[in-house]
Every structure is written in structure tokens, then in C-alpha cells.
Scaffold this active site. Structure first.
Site, mmCIF file in Angstrom:
data_model
loop_
_atom_site.group_PDB
_atom_site.id
_atom_site.type_symbol
_atom_site.label_atom_id
_atom_site.label_comp_id
_atom_site.label_asym_id
_atom_site.label_seq_id
_atom_site.Cartn_x
_atom_site.Cartn_y
_atom_site.Cartn_z
ATOM 1 N N THR A 175 0.878 -1.171 0.000
ATOM 2 C CA THR A 175 0.000 0.000 0.000
ATOM 3 C C THR A 175 0.913 1.219 0.000
ATOM 4 O O THR A 175 2.133 1.088 0.153
ATOM 5 C CB THR A 175 -0.873 0.042 1.270
ATOM 6 O OG1 THR A 175 -0.016 0.116 2.411
ATOM 7 C CG2 THR A 175 -1.754 -1.192 1.401
ATOM 8 N N VAL A 189 7.579 -2.529 7.086
ATOM 9 C CA VAL A 189 7.535 -1.064 7.174
ATOM 10 C C VAL A 189 8.156 -0.460 5.914
ATOM 11 O O VAL A 189 9.311 -0.734 5.569
ATOM 12 C CB VAL A 189 8.268 -0.564 8.439
ATOM 13 C CG1 VAL A 189 8.221 0.959 8.504
ATOM 14 C CG2 VAL A 189 7.643 -1.175 9.685
ATOM 15 N N LYS A 190 7.346 0.348 5.235
ATOM 16 C CA LYS A 190 7.795 0.943 3.975
ATOM 17 C C LYS A 190 8.420 2.306 4.264
ATOM 18 O O LYS A 190 7.793 3.187 4.859
ATOM 19 C CB LYS A 190 6.581 1.129 3.075
ATOM 20 C CG LYS A 190 6.828 0.855 1.620
ATOM 21 C CD LYS A 190 5.502 0.853 0.904
ATOM 22 C CE LYS A 190 5.685 0.795 -0.577
ATOM 23 N NZ LYS A 190 4.410 1.025 -1.261
ATOM 24 N N ILE A 191 9.663 2.451 3.843
ATOM 25 C CA ILE A 191 10.455 3.653 4.158
ATOM 26 C C ILE A 191 10.941 4.287 2.851
ATOM 27 O O ILE A 191 11.470 3.578 1.997
ATOM 28 C CB ILE A 191 11.706 3.250 4.996
ATOM 29 C CG1 ILE A 191 11.304 2.491 6.265
ATOM 30 C CG2 ILE A 191 12.599 4.441 5.279
ATOM 31 C CD1 ILE A 191 10.970 3.348 7.444
#
Ligand code: E4P
Length: 216
Positions: free
Chosen positions: A27, A86-88
Site C-alpha cells: 500500500t 515497514v515501507k520507508i
């Protein structure tokens, strides 16, 4: 090659999951906003809902762009469910956050990657996934699939464990191109996945088989 769906739409996630080929979900803040999911509590609830549907990694993006903020948000997202990644974003502070979250045993997906150099940095920092955006590169007349092939070659050469997650997929042939280039994962909307099913000769062949059977 793993298939992730790139959406926050629960119906589409269910539909892709029902196909039996879904390995995860990605997402981003734009996709969440598109579904009208706003406010921290609702956003966290929505991620949990997605984790209940799909038995695979679910990427949830941080909003903070400073190191402390990304670590704080990353911890909160990872505590939601063991399959949250976790998208960074690929920025200086992001690199540091990836290294730290990795040291804390939290999986990361380095997003907004547009060059091999950025991918190398993400891998060095210990990202679980690196997400080159191939459609957005194609949009500016740069070959996105070529970038996937280049990153795959480099990662193989150095035996980086980071997985190449091809993102910003626009059509079915992007998926085939990513498979040829050796991507570990593709993340795409539902339509390009369904597009892989289609071939007029399949439809014609089936029509003929059924007609012949019914004539007997
Ligand atoms: C990746 O994780 C992103 O969510 C996504 O693939 C971006 O795609 P877009 O270029 O279609 O917005």
C-alpha cells in the site's frame, strides 16, 4: 516470482487472494487516501484487516520523513502484526531508519527507488525489499524493466539478501518483463494480474471443445 497486489481496496485484495496466487500486499499513502482511509486509528485498523485476508507480507508506509519519526511509526506499524513490513522512502534519513529497524528485527521495504545506486544503498542498509518504480520510469522515457535487470544482476553478484520488488506496474507485459529480468516480487493492481489470464485462442479453443462435446 512472488505476486503482491498494490492496493488498499479490500474487495480487490479478496479477489486476488481467491485466485490462489497472492503472496502479499503493498500500500502507500495515496492508495490509502483513494479508499478514504484517514486518521491514524482507521489506518492501523485497515492494515490489520488486510493482514487478516492475506497470508503474506503487507507493506505499510510511514508518513514521517525524519529519522526519529520513522522509527517511532515503524515500531508502531510492526507491532500491529508479524507480517507487516515497514515501507520507508529512499531518502538519507530513510536509509538510517532502515538500518535501525533491521537491527531491531523489523522488516522494511525501501520505496521510491529509481536507480541502481539507490537500490545498492537500500541493500547495504539491510532492507528486506527494495521497490524500483518501473511504470514511473517508463513515463519519463526510461526503461524500467532494464533497471530491474540491472539491480537483479548486482544483487546476485554481491549475494545481497534484499529482494527486488518491482513496483509501479502498469500492464501485464510489465509482469512478464519483470519475470524475465529475475525480479523476486512484482506488486501490481488487480487488472494487470487478470490480464495475464487472457488469450483469444484459449477462449476460441474452449468454445470449440465444448461445441464438439455437445454435438456428440
Ligand atoms: C509501490 O509499492 C507503490 O505503491 C506503487 O507500485 C506505485 O505505483 P504507481 O506509480 O502506479 O503509483
Amino acid at each position: 516470482m512472488k505476486f503482491f497486489i498494490d492496493t488498499a481496496n479490500l474487495d480487490q485484495i479478496r479477489e486476488a487472494n481467491d485466485l490462489g496466487i497472492l503472496d502479499g500486499v503493498t500500500t502507500n499513502p495515496s492508495l490509502m487516501a483513494k479508499e478514504g482511509i484517514r486518521g491514524e486509528e482507521n489506518i492501523l485498523k485497515h492494515y490489520l484487516e488486510i493482514c487478516r485476508i492475506v497470508d503474506g507480507d503487507v507493506s505499510a508506509e510511514v508518513i514521517a520523513t525524519d529519522y526519529e519519526g520513522m522509527i517511532r511509526e515503524g515500531e508502531r506499524l510492526a507491532a500491529l502484526h508479524p507480517r507487516i513490513v515497514v515501507k520507508i522512502p529512499m531518502i538519507r534519513e530513510g536509509l538510517k531508519a532502515i538500518r535501525e529497524l533491521n537491527a531491531r528485527g523489523i522488516k522494511t521495504n525501501c520505496t521510491l527507488v529509481f536507480s541502481a545506486g539507490q537500490a545498492i544503498l537500500a541493500a547495504k542498509a539491510g532492507a528486506t525489499y527494495v521497490s524500483p518504480f518501473i511504470g514511473r520510469l517508463d513515463d519519463i522515457s526510461t526503461d524500467g524493466i532494464e533497471l530491474i535487470a540491472q539491480i537483479v544482476d548486482i544483487f546476485r553478484y554481491y549475494e545481497f539478501e534484499t529482494q527486488v520488488l518491482a513496483a509501479s506496474i502498469r500492464h501485464s507485459m510489465h509482469i512478464v518483463g519483470c519475470a524475465e529480468a529475475g525480479a523476486d516480487v512484482v506488486t501490481c493492481p488487480l487488472e494487470p494480474i487478470l490480464g495475464l489470464l487472457k488469450h483469444p485462442l484459449t477462449d476460441l479453443g474452449l468454445e470449440k471443445f465444448l461445441a464438439d462435446h455437445n454435438r456428440q
